[in-house]
Design a protein around this motif. Structure first.
Motif, PDB file in Angstrom:
ATOM      1  N   THR A   1      42.588  34.574  51.124  1.00 16.08           N
ATOM      2  CA  THR A   1      43.585  35.060  50.162  1.00 16.08           C
ATOM      3  C   THR A   1      43.721  36.576  50.235  1.00 16.08           C
ATOM      4  O   THR A   1      44.810  37.115  50.027  1.00 16.08           O
ATOM      5  CB  THR A   1      43.203  34.649  48.726  1.00 16.08           C
ATOM      6  OG1 THR A   1      41.933  35.214  48.377  1.00 16.08           O
ATOM      7  CG2 THR A   1      43.130  33.145  48.597  1.00 16.08           C
TER       8      THR A   1
ATOM      9  N   VAL B   1      45.142  39.502  44.423  1.00 16.12           N
ATOM     10  CA  VAL B   1      44.086  38.572  44.814  1.00 16.12           C
ATOM     11  C   VAL B   1      43.276  38.264  43.568  1.00 16.12           C
ATOM     12  O   VAL B   1      42.701  39.166  42.950  1.00 16.12           O
ATOM     13  CB  VAL B   1      43.175  39.172  45.906  1.00 16.12           C
ATOM     14  CG1 VAL B   1      42.074  38.177  46.275  1.00 16.12           C
ATOM     15  CG2 VAL B   1      43.989  39.542  47.131  1.00 16.12           C
TER      16      VAL B   1
ATOM     17  N   ASN C   1      33.763  28.827  49.209  1.00 13.95           N
ATOM     18  CA  ASN C   1      34.528  29.639  48.256  1.00 13.95           C
ATOM     19  C   ASN C   1      34.715  31.064  48.766  1.00 13.95           C
ATOM     20  O   ASN C   1      35.791  31.656  48.618  1.00 13.95           O
ATOM     21  CB  ASN C   1      33.819  29.667  46.900  1.00 13.95           C
ATOM     22  CG  ASN C   1      33.912  28.344  46.174  1.00 13.95           C
ATOM     23  OD1 ASN C   1      34.838  27.577  46.393  1.00 13.95           O
ATOM     24  ND2 ASN C   1      32.941  28.072  45.310  1.00 13.95           N
TER      25      ASN C   1
ATOM     26  N   LYS D   1      37.379  31.082  51.411  1.00 13.02           N
ATOM     27  CA  LYS D   1      38.701  30.953  50.784  1.00 13.02           C
ATOM     28  C   LYS D   1      39.160  32.299  50.222  1.00 13.02           C
ATOM     29  O   LYS D   1      40.334  32.669  50.339  1.00 13.02           O
ATOM     30  CB  LYS D   1      38.654  29.898  49.674  1.00 13.02           C
ATOM     31  CG  LYS D   1      38.586  28.474  50.174  1.00 13.02           C
ATOM     32  CD  LYS D   1      38.834  27.471  49.070  1.00 13.02           C
ATOM     33  CE  LYS D   1      37.657  27.347  48.145  1.00 13.02           C
ATOM     34  NZ  LYS D   1      37.820  26.241  47.172  1.00 13.02           N
ATOM     35  N   GLN D   2      38.226  33.021  49.600  1.00 12.54           N
ATOM     36  CA  GLN D   2      38.587  34.319  49.026  1.00 12.54           C
ATOM     37  C   GLN D   2      39.017  35.298  50.109  1.00 12.54           C
ATOM     38  O   GLN D   2      39.979  36.065  49.939  1.00 12.54           O
ATOM     39  CB  GLN D   2      37.389  34.868  48.257  1.00 12.54           C
ATOM     40  CG  GLN D   2      37.687  36.065  47.376  1.00 12.54           C
ATOM     41  CD  GLN D   2      38.612  35.723  46.235  1.00 12.54           C
ATOM     42  OE1 GLN D   2      39.833  35.727  46.409  1.00 12.54           O
ATOM     43  NE2 GLN D   2      38.059  35.424  45.076  1.00 12.54           N
TER      44      GLN D   2
ATOM     45  N   THR E   1      40.816  31.289  43.631  1.00 13.29           N
ATOM     46  CA  THR E   1      41.628  31.238  44.854  1.00 13.29           C
ATOM     47  C   THR E   1      42.602  30.073  44.816  1.00 13.29           C
ATOM     48  O   THR E   1      42.332  29.037  44.195  1.00 13.29           O
ATOM     49  CB  THR E   1      40.721  31.093  46.081  1.00 13.29           C
ATOM     50  OG1 THR E   1      39.947  29.902  45.940  1.00 13.29           O
ATOM     51  CG2 THR E   1      39.799  32.281  46.219  1.00 13.29           C
TER      52      THR E   1
END
Length: 584
Positions: free
Chosen positions: A489, A422, A482, A485-486, A426
């Motif tokens: 992932t 990770v 954001n 999104k992280q 992203t």
């Protein structure tokens, strides 16, 4: 041309067939003026015989109609040849471009990470898209026109000399005059076109700037100034565009003027020769047609010159990319890791991206299942250690081992299948949220996807979205934050159930509340799994089994959080400075 032939060679049969059609069309085009002149000559001869009272004189329509019918048949064949040429050329070139695009895509998988790190993403995208389209368009439009122009020019000159060599010598003056005129104009216009493109770029920058800051412009009542900025850039583009296009547009009328002047001279010479009985009137008519057949290809070639130059530049950029050396080939007899345990060791490794070393004699042993944090200032070599572990780069010296096996003795695919990663940046693709999570394990069921999302503490957020797991993320994934999104992932990495987990600033985009939830989930998930965490926020790795403190490419301190704080060294200074900043 050698580079171009490498691209087109697999389809040479189609291209040769197209050239054969072009040759046929060029021959028939060259013959037509002579046949048309024969009609005029026959009519003139018959009229002259009637006027002079020759017995039995009349218009010989049968002869004229035979010639006209022959011209009709030739034009039909000419048209058919051009259709065949277009079909063969189009299929050949487009098939070659299709193959070239595949080569570019396949080459991407063989290039080392070093190549992508040393080239701007925009430049690579330009080679794969803009340069490809420039080359494809130029070949499709210019290839046949150039061959046809050369053949038409050659045949026209041949037939002009066949009619009368003196008139032909005058007529071919069009060729050097056109070349000189084109050279002068292109040299001047190219510079002006470059200025025009710069002015266009400046105008686009002004427009983008004003649109981006529209609210601020309105807030400070800067509308009139914004309009003046636009007018200034627009005036510059208008002026430079006028100069470039005006100079470039002079080429055709100048060449056309010279063509008319030379044609007038040739007609004058031809009329004298007709009156002297040296030349028939139909031959003079054909000669005038051949002058136009010289003018037209010259005009085409001069107009296509910039396009051809752009295409060759694009081809050079594409072949430069394709000729790049591939990544280091895997060993011929790779070792397969059968009974994975999870120990990792770095044994006196050294590495540098260029002549300047980044990693200097790093050695560390990591036990199976340990949570290892790598900390240090920017540029210390933290991410480089991970890149070496995954063999994005190979060490200059030393050995990295997993369960005692040198990772260079393993296939790259087998090695990288051990990892889940990770990153701070992203990457999500346009599509459903559940498909983005499923990317970590193709074929995973919806239940598995949901379970991974729950473990990453993103399930509740997803269920509050329109359509939930079926919500479509846009191209930039800008319809979620954001931090969200992280989290997605992270869920994707968890679904893949990797043997080794790597988190590179994985929680940098997550707020404090979600950060605490993620840390708790990761603590459970990392049990029994060797894990590496890179983080600037030292508060997030206090529970790490081992912390590697790096500075200037060296591991200067090793231990857990409490041990390092007792040492009161570099790590303690970093931690205390961050704690003070957070308190402030």
């Amino acid at each position: 041309m050698n580079k171009l032939w490498r691209v087109l060679k697999p389809y040479r049969k189609r291209l040769f067939a197209a050239v054969a059609c072009i040759f046929t069309a060029a021959v028939l085009t060259a013959i037509s003026p002579t046949l048309e002149g024969m009609v005029t000559t026959q009519l003139a001869s018959d009229v002259n015989d009637i006027r002079e009272g020759v017995a039995g004189a009349h218009i010989q329509y049968d002869v004229i109609w035979n010639i006209v019918f022959t011209i009709l048949v030739l034009q039909i064949v000419n048209f058919s040849s051009r259709l065949g040429m277009q079909r063969f050329m189009t299929t050949g070139i487009q098939s070659a471009m299709f193959d070239l695009r595949l080569q570019i895509k396949e080459k991407m998988t063989r290039l080392p990470i070093r190549y992508f790190d040393s080239h701007a993403a925009g430049d690579l995208m330009s080679r794969m898209t803009t340069d490809m389209e420039t080359l494809s368009g130029a070949l499709q439009q210019s290839f046949t026109q150039i061959i046809m122009a050369v053949l038409n020019l050659s045949f026209a000159v041949f037939f002009m000399f066949r009619i009368n060599w003196q008139m032909a010598l005058v007529a071919i003056l069009i060729i050097p005059i056109s070349v000189v005129v084109a050279r002068i104009i292109v040299m001047k216009s190219q510079r002006l076109f470059a200025i025009q493109q710069a002015s266009l770029g400046a105008l686009n920058s002004v427009v983008q700037e004003k649109f981006t800051g529209f609210n601020i412009i309105k807030l400070y009542n800067y509308q009139e100034n914004a309009i003046e900025d636009f007018k200034e850039a627009n005036d510059s583009l208008c002026e430079n565009g006028f100069k470039a296009n005006f100079i470039s547009g002079l080429m055709t009328p100048i060449v056309l003027l010279m063509t008319y002047v030379i044609m007038a001279i040739c007609v004058f010479m031809g009329v004298i020769k007709v009156t002297e009985g040296v030349l028939v009137v139909g031959a003079l008519q054909a000669f005038v047609r051949y002058i136009w057949q010289v003018n037209q290809p010259l005009s085409q070639v001069t107009q296509l010159a910039p396009t051809i130059q752009s295409a060759m530049a694009s081809l050079n950029r594409i072949t430069e990319y394709l000729d790049e050396p591939d990544d280091v080939v895997d060993v011929s007899n790779p070792i397969t890791l059968e009974n994975y345990e999870g120990s990792v060791s770095f044994d006196h490794i050294h590495f540098g991206y260029d002549e300047n070393p980044i990693i200097k004699d790093v050695s560390v042993d990591i036990k199976p299942g340990e949570l290892v944090a790598i900390v240090g200032p920017t540029g210390a070599g933290k991410t480089t250690i991970i890149n070496l572990l995954m063999r994005f780069y190979d060490v200059d010296s030393g050995v990295i081992r997993i369960d005692g096996i040198d990772i260079r003795d393993m296939k790259r695919d087998d090695l990288r299948s051990l990892f889940g990663m990770v990153l701070q940046d992203t990457w999500l693709f346009s599509g459903k949220i559940k498909d983005n999570i499923r990317y970590g394990k193709p074929g995973a069921s919806d239940e598995e996807v949901i379970e991974a999302a729950k473990q990453a503490n993103v399930h509740h957020f997803i269920t509050t979205l329109p359509n939930g797991y079926d919500m479509i993320l846009n191209e930039e994934s800008s319809n979620i934050s954001n931090g969200e999104k992280q989290l997605i992932t992270i869920a994707r990495a968890l679904l893949s159930d990797p043997k080794i987990l790597i988190l590179d600033e994985a929680t940098s985009s997550v707020d404090t509340r979600l950060d605490a939830l993620i840390q708790e989930a990761l603590k459970t998930l990392m049990k029994g799994r060797t894990s590496f965490v890179i983080a600037h926020r030292l508060s997030t790795i206090r529970n790490a089994d081992k912390i590697l403190v790096m500075r200037d490419g060296n591991i200067i301190e090793t231990g857990n959080h409490d041990e390092l704080m007792v040492q009161n060294g570099f790590y303690a200074d970093l931690y205390n400075s961050q704690f003070d900043e957070e308190e402030e």
